[in-house]
Scaffold this active site. Structure first.
Site, PDB file in Angstrom:
ATOM      1  N   SER A  86     -57.447  37.817  66.130  1.00 43.72           N
ATOM      2  CA  SER A  86     -56.824  36.360  66.153  1.00 43.72           C
ATOM      3  C   SER A  86     -56.800  35.872  64.847  1.00 43.72           C
ATOM      4  O   SER A  86     -56.051  36.226  63.921  1.00 43.72           O
ATOM      5  CB  SER A  86     -57.925  35.683  67.090  1.00 43.72           C
ATOM      6  OG  SER A  86     -57.629  34.015  67.343  1.00 43.72           O
ATOM      7  N   ASP A 143     -48.501  40.238  54.040  1.00 43.62           N
ATOM      8  CA  ASP A 143     -47.084  39.848  54.218  1.00 43.62           C
ATOM      9  C   ASP A 143     -46.690  39.418  52.868  1.00 43.62           C
ATOM     10  O   ASP A 143     -45.384  39.530  52.504  1.00 43.62           O
ATOM     11  CB  ASP A 143     -46.754  38.896  55.393  1.00 43.62           C
ATOM     12  CG  ASP A 143     -46.604  39.574  56.665  1.00 43.62           C
ATOM     13  OD1 ASP A 143     -46.833  40.615  56.740  1.00 43.62           O
ATOM     14  OD2 ASP A 143     -46.219  38.874  57.538  1.00 43.62           O
ATOM     15  N   LYS A 192     -54.533  40.321  68.806  1.00 46.35           N
ATOM     16  CA  LYS A 192     -54.391  39.091  69.310  1.00 46.35           C
ATOM     17  C   LYS A 192     -53.566  38.240  68.794  1.00 46.35           C
ATOM     18  O   LYS A 192     -54.066  37.413  67.871  1.00 46.35           O
ATOM     19  CB  LYS A 192     -55.746  38.454  69.732  1.00 46.35           C
ATOM     20  CG  LYS A 192     -55.983  37.181  70.628  1.00 46.35           C
ATOM     21  CD  LYS A 192     -57.069  36.737  70.740  1.00 46.35           C
ATOM     22  CE  LYS A 192     -57.229  35.369  71.478  1.00 46.35           C
ATOM     23  NZ  LYS A 192     -56.682  34.152  70.665  1.00 46.35           N
TER      24      LYS A 192
END
Length: 541
Positions: free
Chosen positions: A289, A300, A314
């Site tokens: 999460s 990223d 998740k």
């Protein structure tokens, strides 16, 4: 003419949509009517008295569980659990208790600065009564519930002190107990700072920002953020933690709801502390999460390196909705996406197998995305680390000693016999102490088989079940004898793995949790391997 055709097309399209909506509404109404009829029949006809509230609660839980594990109903009486989940706080005395088999309830670990610590409660103290009621026959959970309560109220104990054996009356005033999300923050060498984050409850980002600033003043030139085992929490805390390392107004995560409709974008809203300092993020299969939001953004945007093993996966967002009678519904309302556009959700709850189980997104269906620097990353399976470092493996006996509470029991006995110990960085279990532990553990009943012995036992049973015992009996018996070690032998054989667990548990009882982490880091092979590879790996792969 074109306008007329468009009107005709719009009218023709409206009929099937309207018809579908009416059909679906009819089916929903039909189902609710059937449910109502069943409930009435149960009330009027069932052979025993029906506890309708329990049946309906079971039904609600089963219905929501069919959707996903995170959509849950929280009744009014369970609001404390919701508060704990969101804020990491509860009203109580701030101590972990432990029920020794056949004995009373023991103060296992008071928290640093807690009401329990202020009142002089120590690890090993035995609780005899709570507010005048004996607790010897009560389980730990019931005792814990009696110790919790509204901050400012008192709870009275009769305690048998661990070292003197004296029986004393102690009054403890409950406070709002906050379990910190930062389990440990410190320097692990002259230039490397380390922060272990265990959750994302309210205030986690502010606490972390302060720790990062403090460590930089101590000389931190590069930082390790340890998210291993961190199951997540509030999304806004994750965004604010990312803002410590990313420029202001940087996209960290976006959310999309039903039909892939955009819901929101979450950008850093605070000024960063440091956007250049080398950053290493550790993750594992239990990082989920909000942990994946932070790790995904760092990866990223090529802001740092991710090491460890693939995270949990998740990628679902939950919101809290109020219900009648002070209940709450924690409901999945969106999926979140990292800055490159990938969703890390690994389990497909919308397409269940015939038995109701769900499967992982196969690697063949995972789509590729690009980081800011052009590196390839994939969706649908958690966050894959830039550098894979396997988790440390432990022998079967270590798990057995921990899960059966043998190390915990020995620790409490140790504390009862030692008024003090050396500082955390200097404390080491002596040879004599380990000999005492071996004798202590050997006196307990638990499954002490080695992995080899356990597997061999399973194989022998399979051979006998299939009727091949007469063919391999002698060979199997000979092999079994070779790996059939006594408790003492198996513990001594894995001494190097067992001692760090004992040392950590003992240090925690004298110096609290952060000191225990400091001890754990001494033998954290995954961390040490990550540090070695970090020096060999460029920040942008």
């Amino acid at each position: 003419m074109r306008k007329f055709c468009l009107i005709l097309l719009a009218v023709s399209l409206s009929f099937p949509l309207s018809s579908w909506g009416q059909s679906q509404n009819f089916k929903n109404g039909e189902t609710l009517e059937i449910e109502d009829a069943i409930i009435k029949e149960l009330i009027n006809s069932y052979v025993d008295t029906v506890k309708l509230d329990k049946i309906l609660t079971y039904g609600i839980e089963a219905m929501l569980n069919r959707l996903d594990p995170y959509t849950v109903y929280i009744p009014e009486e369970d609001q404390e659990g919701l508060e704990m989940m969101l804020s990491g706080t509860y009203g109580g005395i701030g101590a972990i208790i432990y029920k020794r088999p056949g004995q009373g309830v023991i103060i296992n670990e008071p928290y640093e600065g807690s009401p329990a610590t202020k009142a002089g409660l120590q690890p090993g103290d035995m609780i005899l009564t709570i507010d005048g009621e004996e607790v010897f026959d009560l389980e730990s959970a019931e005792c814990s519930n009696r110790m919790k309560g509204k901050p400012g109220t008192d709870v009275r104990f009769k305690i048998k002190k661990v070292r003197t054996g004296d029986t004393v009356d102690i009054k403890v005033t409950r406070e709002r107990i906050h379990l910190p999300d930062i389990e440990y923050a410190g320097m692990i060498d002259d230039s490397t700072g380390y922060i272990r984050l265990t959750g994302f409850t309210a205030g986690a980002a502010e606490d972390m920002r302060k720790k990062v600033i403090s460590l930089k003043k101590e000389g931190m030139e590069r930082m390790v953020l340890d998210l291993r085992g961190n199951g997540g929490g509030a999304m806004n805390e994750a965004v604010d933690i990312a803002s410590i390392f990313l420029p202001k107004n940087t996209l960290v995560v976006s959310a999309k709801g039903r039909g892939n409709a955009p819901v929101a974008e979450y950008r850093t809203r605070l000024d960063p502390v440091d956007t250049e300092m080398p950053l290493l993020v550790l993750i594992d299969g239990a990082s989920a999460s909000s942990s994946e939001i932070v790790a995904g953004a760092i990866q990223d945007l090529d802001r740092g390196l991710i090491m460890g093993t693939r995270s949990y996966g998740k990628g679902l967002v939950q919101s809290i909705r109020p219900l009648p009678y002070n209940g709450q519904l924690k409901v999945t309302t969106a999926r979140y996406y990292t800055p490159s556009g990938r969703c890390v959700q690994a389990l497909d709850y919308s397409n269940r197998r015939s038995d109701g189980s769900v499967g992982y997104v196969p690697d063949s269906l995972r789509k590729e995305f690009k980081t800011a620097g052009g590196r390839t990353v994939k969706d649908g399976g958690g966050i894959s680390p830039d550098v894979e470092i396997p988790v440390q493996e432990y022998s079967r006996i270590v798990y057995s000693l921990v899960l059966n509470g043998i190390i915990e029991e020995y620790t409490l006995d140790y504390v009862a016999k030692h008024d003090s110990i050396a500082a955390p960085e200097d404390f080491r279990l002596s040879e004599k102490d380990f000999e005492d532990f071996v004798g202590f553990a050997a006196s307990k009943e638990f499954d002490y088989r080695s992995q080899a012995k356990a597997l061999l036992d399973e194989m022998k049973k399979a051979i006998e079940d299939e009727g091949f015992g007469h063919l391999v009996g002698a060979e199997a018996d000979s092999l079994a004898k070779a790996v059939d070690l006594s408790k003492e032998e198996i513990i001594l054989h894995h001494k190097d793995q067992i001692i760090p667990f004992i040392e950590e548990e003992i240090v925690v009882r004298y110096y609290f949790q952060p000191a225990g982490v400091k001890v754990r880091l001494r033998t954290d092979r995954q961390l040490h391997e990550a540090l070695e590879k970090w020096a060999e790996t460029p920040t942008a792969l």
